[in-house]
Each structure stands twice: as structure tokens, then as C-alpha cells.
Scaffold this active site. Structure first.
Site, short mmCIF file in Angstrom:
data_model
loop_
_atom_site.label_atom_id
_atom_site.label_comp_id
_atom_site.label_asym_id
_atom_site.label_seq_id
_atom_site.Cartn_x
_atom_site.Cartn_y
_atom_site.Cartn_z
N CYS A 310 3.85 1.97 0.57
CA CYS A 310 2.07 1.62 0.81
C CYS A 310 1.95 2.08 2.34
CB CYS A 310 2.05 0.06 0.91
SG CYS A 310 2.72 -1.02 1.95
N HIS A 353 1.69 -5.69 3.15
CA HIS A 353 1.06 -4.35 2.39
C HIS A 353 -0.30 -4.22 2.80
CE1 HIS A 353 0.81 -2.35 -1.54
NE2 HIS A 353 -0.40 -2.99 -1.70
N HIS A 365 -3.76 2.05 -3.48
CA HIS A 365 -2.36 1.71 -3.01
C HIS A 365 -1.34 2.05 -3.41
CE1 HIS A 365 -1.92 -2.21 -5.09
NE2 HIS A 365 -2.60 -1.42 -5.95
#
Length: 388
Positions: A310, A353, A365
Site C-alpha cells: 500500500c 494502511h 489502493h
């Protein structure tokens, strides 16, 4: 007798107005103590949540490093397998040649020796050739096994870290839920305290009215037996008391206005920083992120088109726009400029994240291992950071 009856009537009226039933309820001080206790619990839970988030960020850094080590071990293993195949093919050719020649080459070499010294040299050469082949093959096999074992160990470590990360995420969710519940309890206690304060004010006002009514009743009863001058004096006294009551009500209204002003000030202090950015830079970031849609998630991955995690995706997208940012989601989510009204190109931040905001409530993402980079709706309650 008439005067006694009037006084008795006034006493009865005053008594009936003053004596009123009161339901038992927590006092304001008790409510405030309860609120302070609940707020202390919230503060303690928030500190615990802070520690969990710190652990999640630390785990992410470990997972990124472990992913990079796995990527390197995979490359080394592939190279070792190539060398092993090359050595194996060379050995097959050598064996095939020896078979076709009837395996007499080595023997002829020894038989045709010119002298004992030549024989020893040739015998040593033949032995060295065989030893070299065997040693090289054994070395490559051992190297391959070592790399394979290392890769297996790294993958096991990665799974343990991922399991621990899931555990921390669960703890974070439980803490968030508990904190919200405790905050709701604090808010409820605030409401109870406010209601108690208002009730106490109403009761005090009601007592003043009852006392005033009792005084007026007594004055009216006494007026039947007194002169007009005394009645005028009582009226002046009543007017003075009414003025005091009105002044008290005015002060109460002033306090309410002050409270409202304080709430307004508190509300305005919570307004977020909107910020501003170059839209073309933001769209460059978005375009770079979208170009990686479909690329597999790889822990520690920073190679566009091959494998990304990510924060590797967000770092790459910013690098395309000429912007350098941190490597992990913890670094990216804690830096830059905080924004409350995101623009395309801003970083969508969660604990552990990150993604790239693309506008319209959407983001690109790299979700998690086993999935590919994708564009999805923004979920949950993220915060946003801008580096441009």
C-alpha cells in the site's frame, strides 16, 4: 375571630405551597464525579489505543523489511536454480560423451602416459575433473537448499507478523468501540448534569415563587385588618421582590447565553484546515496510481508493474509527480499537511494502511496480500494528508 381565621387560612396556603414532594435523584456533585471517572476511563483507553497504533506501525515496518528480504531470497533462489540447471546440463553432456566413448578416455589417458610422472599428473587431472564436477554440483544443490530454507523461514515469519497485525487490528477495533461507548456515557452524563442544573434552577425559582405567594397571601390576610398605608407598604415590598426575581431570571438568561457562546467557540475551534494544492500535480499522482491497477500486492514491494504494497504504491505515485515521501503508512499518515476537504491526489490514511484519493469518494489502493491494486470507495473514518 375573623382575624384568627384569616391568619389560619394564610398559614395553610403557605404550608401547602412550600411543602412539595421531591423525587430522590443523583446530586450534581455525584454526577460530576461519575463523569470525571468515565472521562478518566476514556483517557486511559485512548492511551492504550495510541500504544496499539504504534505497534501496528512498527509491525508494518517489519513486514515491509521482511517482504523485501523475501523478494531478494526469491531472486537468489531463481538464480541458483538457473546455475543448477546449467551445471546439470554440463554434467549430462560430459556423461553422454563418456558413454559414447565407451568410458575409455580416462583409461587411455592413463595408459598412454610417457612415464611415471606423466601418469601421476594425468591420474591427478582425471581425479580433479571428477572432484570438481561433484563439488560444483554439491555446492549449487546446497546453495539452492539454503536459499529455499531461508525463503520458507522468511515466509513463516511474515505469516506470524501478519497474524499479529490482525490481532492488533482487532484490539484497535475493540478499543475504538469501547471508547465511543464511554464517550457516549460521558455525553449522557453531561446531559444529566445540565438537566440537574436546570432542574435545580427551576426548583429554586419555584421556591422563590412559593415563598413570594405565601408572603402575598399572608399580606393579603393581614390587609383585611390593617390600614391602607400598611397595604401600600406591602405593595412596595412586593414590587421590590418582583424586581429581584426578574433580575435573577435575567442573570440566568445571561448565563445561558454565555454557555451558548462557549459552545459556539468550541465548535469553531474544531473546524479543519482545508488547504489548497495544484490540481495538475494531484491528477499526476492519481494517474500514476491508476496505472498500477491490477498489479499484485507484495509485502515490501516497490516495483511498479511487478508488485507493490500500500505505501509502496502511494510512494511511487508521488515519485512520478516529483515528490518524495516516507516509505511506510505510519510515516505518510503522520506527515504532510492535514486536510479536511480532500482533493484528488491526497493520501487516504488509516492505521496501518494508505491509498490515493481519486475524487468522488473513491481511492486507489493496494488492499492486502492475495489481492491486486484496485479503485474502490473510501470506507470507514480515514484522515487525509497532502504533500503538494
Amino acid at each position: 375571630m375573623k382575624r384568627f381565621g384569616a391568619r389560619l387560612l394564610a398559614a395553610i396556603v403557605a404550608g401547602s405551597l412550600i411543602v412539595t414532594p421531591v423525587m430522590a435523584a443523583p446530586s450534581i456533585d455525584e454526577l460530576k464525579e461519575d463523569k470525571a471517572e468515565k472521562q478518566s476511563e476514556v483517557n486511559s483507553l485512548q492511551e492504550e489505543l495510541k500504544q496499539i497504533l504504534s505497534k501496528i506501525n512498527g509491525l508494518e515496518e517489519d513486514l515491509v523489511k521482511k517482504g523485501e528480504e523475501i523478494i531478494q531470497a526469491t531472486d537468489d533462489l531463481a538464480a541458483a536454480e538457473v546455475r543448477e540447471r546449467e551445471q546439470y546440463e554440463a554434467m549430462k553432456l560430459r556423461i553422454k560423451y563418456m558413454y559414447e566413448e565407451g568410458d575409455t578416455t580416462a583409461l587411455e589417458s592413463l595408459v598412454t602416459a610417457e612415464n611415471f610422472s606423466d601418469l601421476v599428473n594425468k591420474a591427478e587431472y582425471v581425479q580433479n575433473v571428477h572432484d570438481y564436477d561433484r563439488d560444483q554440483l554439491q555446492e549449487y544443490v546446497e546453495t539452492k537448499n539454503q536459499i529455499s530454507e531461508l525463503k520458507t523461514t522468511l515466509e513463516e515469519d511474515q505469516k506470524k507478523l501478519e497474524s499479529l497485525q490482525v490481532e492488533y487490528e482487532d484490539q484497535k477495533d475493540v478499543l475504538n468501540t469501547t471508547i465511543e461507548e464511554k464517550r457516549a456515557e460521558v455525553a449522557d452524563l453531561d446531559g444529566q448534569i445540565q438537566a440537574a442544573v436546570e432542574a435545580a434552577a427551576r426548583e429554586a425559582e419555584e421556591r422563590r415563587r412559593q415563598e413570594e405567594a405565601a408572603r402575598q397571601a399572608a399580606a393579603a390576610a393581614a390587609a383585611n385588618n390593617n390600614s391602607g398605608n400598611r397595604n401600600n407598604g406591602n405593595n412596595n415590598s412586593n414590587n421590590s421582590n418582583n424586581s429581584q426575581s426578574t433580575g435573577s431570571s435575567g442573570n440566568h438568561s445571561s448565563n445561558n447565553s454565555s454557555s451558548s457562546g462557549s459552545n459556539s467557540s468550541s465548535s469553531s475551534s474544531n473546524s479543519g484546515y482545508t488547504g489548497s494544492g495544484n490540481a495538475s500535480v494531484g491528477m499526476t499522482i492519481v494517474g500514476a496510481a491508476r496505472s498500477q491497477i491490477g498489479v499484485p500486492y507484495v509485502w515490501g514491494g516497490t516495483k511498479p508493474g511487478s508488485g507493490l504494497d500500500c505505501s509502496g504504491l502511494t510512494q511511487y505515485a508521488h515519485r512520478v509527480a516529483g515528490i518524495s515521501i516516507g516509505r511506510t503508512s505510519g510515516e505518510q499518515g503522520g506527515g504532510g499537511v492535514p486536510v479536511s476537504s480532500p482533493m484528488p491526489g491526497d493520501i487516504v490514511c488509516y492505521s496501518g494502511h494508505v491509498g490515493i484519493y481519486t475524487g468522488g469518494g473513491m481511492m486507489v489502493h493496494a488492499p492486502q496480500p492475495g489481492q491486486n491494486v484496485k479503485e474502490v470507495a473510501v470506507y470507514g473514518s480515514p484522515w487525509y494528508r497532502r504533500y503538494w
